[in-house]
Design an enzyme around this catalytic site. Structure first.
Site, mmCIF file in Angstrom:
data_model
loop_
_atom_site.group_PDB
_atom_site.id
_atom_site.type_symbol
_atom_site.label_atom_id
_atom_site.label_comp_id
_atom_site.label_asym_id
_atom_site.label_seq_id
_atom_site.Cartn_x
_atom_site.Cartn_y
_atom_site.Cartn_z
ATOM 1 N N SER A 44 0.840 -1.192 0.000
ATOM 2 C CA SER A 44 0.000 0.000 0.000
ATOM 3 C C SER A 44 0.876 1.243 0.000
ATOM 4 O O SER A 44 1.789 1.370 0.826
ATOM 5 C CB SER A 44 -0.917 0.015 1.226
ATOM 6 O OG SER A 44 -1.578 1.256 1.333
ATOM 7 N N LYS A 92 31.316 2.341 -1.175
ATOM 8 C CA LYS A 92 31.655 2.169 0.241
ATOM 9 C C LYS A 92 32.800 1.175 0.358
ATOM 10 O O LYS A 92 32.673 0.023 -0.053
ATOM 11 C CB LYS A 92 30.437 1.665 1.017
ATOM 12 C CG LYS A 92 30.740 1.347 2.474
ATOM 13 C CD LYS A 92 29.525 0.801 3.194
ATOM 14 C CE LYS A 92 29.893 0.357 4.599
ATOM 15 N NZ LYS A 92 28.754 -0.230 5.320
ATOM 16 N N ILE A 96 20.426 -5.059 4.915
ATOM 17 C CA ILE A 96 20.103 -5.462 3.546
ATOM 18 C C ILE A 96 20.746 -6.806 3.223
ATOM 19 O O ILE A 96 20.162 -7.629 2.510
ATOM 20 C CB ILE A 96 20.504 -4.359 2.558
ATOM 21 C CG1 ILE A 96 19.549 -3.166 2.733
ATOM 22 C CG2 ILE A 96 20.486 -4.856 1.115
ATOM 23 C CD1 ILE A 96 19.887 -1.957 1.898
#
Length: 502
Positions: free
Chosen positions: A38, A77, A342
């Protein structure tokens, strides 16, 4: 076995769209993938720093790295700088990749410890190409050759843009997106989830359900009642504030984690802005004081009001219950101190693919999946606890408690082994290997009582020549690299950007 099976992913964001993209890429024809989300429900969206394994995920999807960096406003990084963790004014960098190189049967750190005792060792980070390049603001993609070691790298990126990028990828490969809030979860007579009931009187049926609904864990926790193992006795930080700030200079190729009164502050440089946040223990600081601390330590103008997050460090007692697997925050939470959030999404997806049921879901497969998930999180938890434990910020209540808190048994064992003989052991399934442990232990000044006696076999002059050679290779290779800014200018199609490293 049916040849038309449906996987329903509940929730979008980084976790949902990473799962959708991977399933679309790897599942055989006959699998149908539906994602329900949503637009009215926001995502946490603070996971903007990664570790090098994310490159494998993108590579396996066939994603071009430069296209990914452009789409996500990404930067490179090379590691994480820890400021003030030992005490104010102290800093070290945990760079990806090796520090030095082995000699004979021993790891480099044994020789460095001996050289340090004799007064001719440089800073431990001087022997790491990642560290040297990061602090110089350099970056290059290259193949390791001869004495030049590899230089693994990860990314900083806008998590919302990454989710949108993967959504385009997934939908182009047949993933069906259903817009709407999940109102309830329908279960069959055996207790499995049979469908999600969403707004508009719609029913989304499936065979396997992936819970990517974040901290709410609507399926795994709400519908199936999976318990939560609370780790706040070891990781007591329970709140975070996140705020973007204006970019003020060329982005540096590393994350910065700065210790504060009751936790730590992150700084993640992107192409278009800087991500900032304060992870803290609400027993030691008020929300207002935490917000004031965060805003006072930005290096650019705040672009929004600080966004509050509340959490409890820990994990679901079972990440896979019946025909539902939790991915991302629904499966547990470890603060982003070593940028593992992640990565844990990535490993969960890979594990799901590895245990993908051919027909009926096996109890043995489910149990093994849960055991592997448990071990993975335990090992990362212990590595995070080490950062807090190994501090010397005497007289500060939060840090005094962190230093004296009882350790998890496996970390206690590992530290005892290190302190006695500079030995490290790695268990199967453990994410961080010897290079990461040595950089953090030595960086936070946890020095062992002895090194391996085989290191004494090398004559001092030869040992000095060996260490000098390793440091020289890192220094010369790092100095010859183009600036990280050059890559960003190339991505943007602009002339070389000017400015000091931020």
């Amino acid at each position: 076995m049916r040849d038309d099976r449906t996987i329903v992913i509940a929730g979008g964001g980084t976790a949902g769209w990473m799962a959708a993209a991977a399933f679309a890429r790897f599942l055989a024809p006959g699998w149908r993938i539906v994602l329900v989300e949503s637009e009215a429900i926001g995502t946490v969206g603070v996971g903007e720093a990664t570790i090098p394994q994310i490159s494998l995920f993108n590579k396996h999807l066939g994603i071009d790295e430069d296209a990914f960096l452009r789409a996500t406003q990404g930067t490179i990084k090379l590691g994480i700088e820890f400021r003030d963790w030992v005490q104010p004014g102290h800093s070290y960098l945990h760079g990806f990749g090796d520090t030095g190189r082995p000699l004979g049967l021993l790891g480099f750190h044994h020789y460095w410890l001996r050289a340090r005792s004799q007064g001719f060792a440089a800073d431990f980070g001087d022997y790491s190409l990642n560290n040297v390049a990061a602090l110089r603001g350099g970056f290059a993609r290259f193949e390791a050759r001869g004495p030049v070691p590899p230089m693994p790298y990860a990314f900083h990126f806008d998590a919302g843009l990454y989710a949108a990028f993967l959504r385009r990828y997934a939908e182009a490969r047949g993933v069906i997106r259903q817009e709407g809030r999940i109102l309830s979860v329908e279960r069959d007579d055996g207790g499995d989830i049979s469908a999600l009931l969403i707004e508009g009187d719609r029913r989304v049926a499936g065979d396997l359900f992936i819970d990517c609904t974040g901290f709410g864990a609507l399926l795994i926790g709400g519908a199936l009642g999976a318990g939560y193992e609370d780790w706040s006795d070891w990781l007591p930080c329970d709140r975070a504030l996140a705020v973007p700030s204006a970019r003020v200079a060329v982005p540096i190729p590393y994350t910065r984690a700065t210790a504060q009164k009751a936790g730590w502050q992150w700084r993640i440089p992107l192409q278009h802005r800087t991500g900032n946040g304060y992870v803290y223990d609400s027993k030691h600081i008020s929300d207002d004081e935490a917000a004031a601390t965060l805003l006072a330590n930005l290096d650019g103008e705040a672009l929004a009001e600080p966004r509050p997050l509340r959490f409890t460090a820990g994990r679901r007692e079972q990440a896979w219950v019946r025909n539902c697997v939790a991915v991302g925050l629904a499966s547990g939470f470890l603060e982003p101190l070593e940028s593992t959030s992640i990565h844990l999404i990535q490993t969960a997806i890979a594990r799901i693919l590895g245990f993908l049921p051919a027909g009926r879901i096996s109890d043995a497969d489910r149990a093994e999946y849960n055991n592997e998930s448990r071990l993975e999180l335990h090992f990362i938890r212990d590595f995070l606890v080490l950062h807090y434990h190994a501090n010397a910020r005497i007289g500060e209540p939060f840090w005094d408690a962190a230093r004296t808190r009882k350790l998890p048994p496996e970390l206690d064992r590992k530290l005892a082994l290190w302190r006695s003989s500079a030995r490290l052991s790695r268990r199967e399934g453990e994410l961080f290997a010897e290079p990461g442990w040595t950089q953090v232990l030595i960086g936070q000044e946890v020095m062992p009582d002895a090194w391996h006696p085989l290191a004494d076999a090398v004559p001092s002059a030869d040992l000095k020549a060996f260490l000098d050679g390793v440091a020289d290779v890192a220094a010369r290779t790092g100095a010859a690299m183009p600036a990280h800014a050059d890559l960003l200018a190339q991505l943007a199609g602009n002339p070389a950007q000017q400015g000091v490293n931020a």
